[in-house]
Design a protein around this motif. Structure first.
Motif, PDB file in Angstrom:
ATOM      1  N   ILE A  12      80.781 133.048  36.608  1.00  0.00           N
ATOM      2  CA  ILE A  12      79.541 132.812  37.353  1.00  0.00           C
ATOM      3  C   ILE A  12      79.294 133.973  38.308  1.00  0.00           C
ATOM      4  N   ASP A  13      80.356 134.416  38.961  1.00  0.00           N
ATOM      5  CA  ASP A  13      80.256 135.555  39.863  1.00  0.00           C
ATOM      6  C   ASP A  13      79.897 136.826  39.096  1.00  0.00           C
ATOM      7  N   THR A  34      76.035 141.185  37.868  1.00  0.00           N
ATOM      8  CA  THR A  34      75.450 142.103  36.888  1.00  0.00           C
ATOM      9  C   THR A  34      73.929 141.950  36.793  1.00  0.00           C
ATOM     10  N   GLY A  35      73.342 141.280  37.795  1.00  0.00           N
ATOM     11  CA  GLY A  35      71.889 141.269  37.940  1.00  0.00           C
ATOM     12  C   GLY A  35      71.143 140.243  37.120  1.00  0.00           C
ATOM     13  N   PRO A  94      73.001 130.952  27.916  1.00  0.00           N
ATOM     14  CA  PRO A  94      72.945 131.948  26.834  1.00  0.00           C
ATOM     15  C   PRO A  94      73.843 133.153  27.107  1.00  0.00           C
ATOM     16  N   TRP A  95      74.039 133.490  28.359  1.00  0.00           N
ATOM     17  CA  TRP A  95      74.955 134.573  28.715  1.00  0.00           C
ATOM     18  C   TRP A  95      76.398 134.132  28.436  1.00  0.00           C
TER      19      TRP A  95
END
Length: 250
Positions: free
Chosen positions: A191-192, A197-198, A209-210
């Motif tokens: 999560i961090d 990474t924006g 999805p990430w």
């Protein structure tokens, strides 16, 4: 397992109902929306504590509620110190804020505080235990236009999430994703990473999805009624359905 309830929005779509009252504390009969959500969480033996993350504007409202609350799980209200939509952290930003502030190093159940439902969270947790993977919740949506305002998932035959799109213009399936998530302990650092990474910090579904590009994620597909209190119309409809005794009738 810890539970984090997301309640830091300003609910401007519900004005004037929510100008001075958080959406989760609107009444449905003799209970608040939050009472109904927390009653469901109280049924889950695995959950040790409930964290309610809110903003500076509504923090005192939630603290007053917590003082009167007498559920089976301890509840702590977390103020993210934001004051309006312009400086809000977003749901995923709030999630990280609570994890960092309370040094949470555990699996977490993440939920919206404004969705009421009639399925058992224990069923969700049971599937999570069987799969031993991060989990989302999904159910089949009858009205295709409703899919434009929620996350939509693509699953394989075993329930693994193959694709996920937040508020798609052209939904690929009829599986709408509800704001209930179970994340394993080793997912918390991701999560961090996601935020650093924006990536989009707003709706909690943006993380999925990430995440599926890095870990297996499965879906619990439930056949039950879920009501998202997001507009005056949806709130008054829920009030009317409750009064008629058909709140969770499909």
């Amino acid at each position: 397992m810890q539970c984090i309830l997301l309640a830091a929005g300003y609910a401007t779509r519900l004005y004037p109902l929510t100008e001075n009252m958080p959406k989760a504390l609107l009444k449905l009969g003799d209970k608040t929306i939050l009472d109904m959500v927390v009653d469901k969480i109280d049924e889950v033996h695995d959950v040790e504590k409930i964290y309610i993350v809110t903003n500076k504007k509504f923090c005192k409202n939630f603290e007053a509620w917590a003082e009167e609350h007498n559920g089976s799980k301890p509840v702590e209200v977390i103020n993210d110190h934001t004051t309006d939509n312009d400086n809000r952290l977003g749901a995923i930003g709030d999630l990280r804020y609570v994890i960092d502030l309370k040094n949470i190093d555990d699996e977490i159940l993440v939920m919206a505080s404004d969705n009421i439902f009639n399925f058992s969270l224990n069923d969700f947790v049971d599937i999570y235990r069987q799969k031993n993977c991060d989990m989302i919740c999904a159910h089949r949506i009858k009205k295709r236009e409703d899919l434009h305002s929620m996350g939509v998932a693509e699953l394989d035959e075993k329930g693994k999430v193959l694709g996920f799109e937040e508020k798609p213009e052209n939904p690929k399936t009829d599986l709408g994703v509800s704001p209930f998530y179970l994340y394993k302990q080793d997912t918390l650092p991701l999560i961090d990473e996601y935020l650093k990474t924006g990536n989009n910090p707003d709706a909690p579904g943006h993380f999925v999805p990430w995440l599926i590009g890095r870990k297996d994620v499965y879906a619990y597909v439930f056949d039950a009624v879920r009501i998202d209190i997001g507009t005056p119309e949806s709130y008054y409809d829920a009030v009317d359905r409750l009064e008629k005794g058909i709140l969770f009738k499909d």
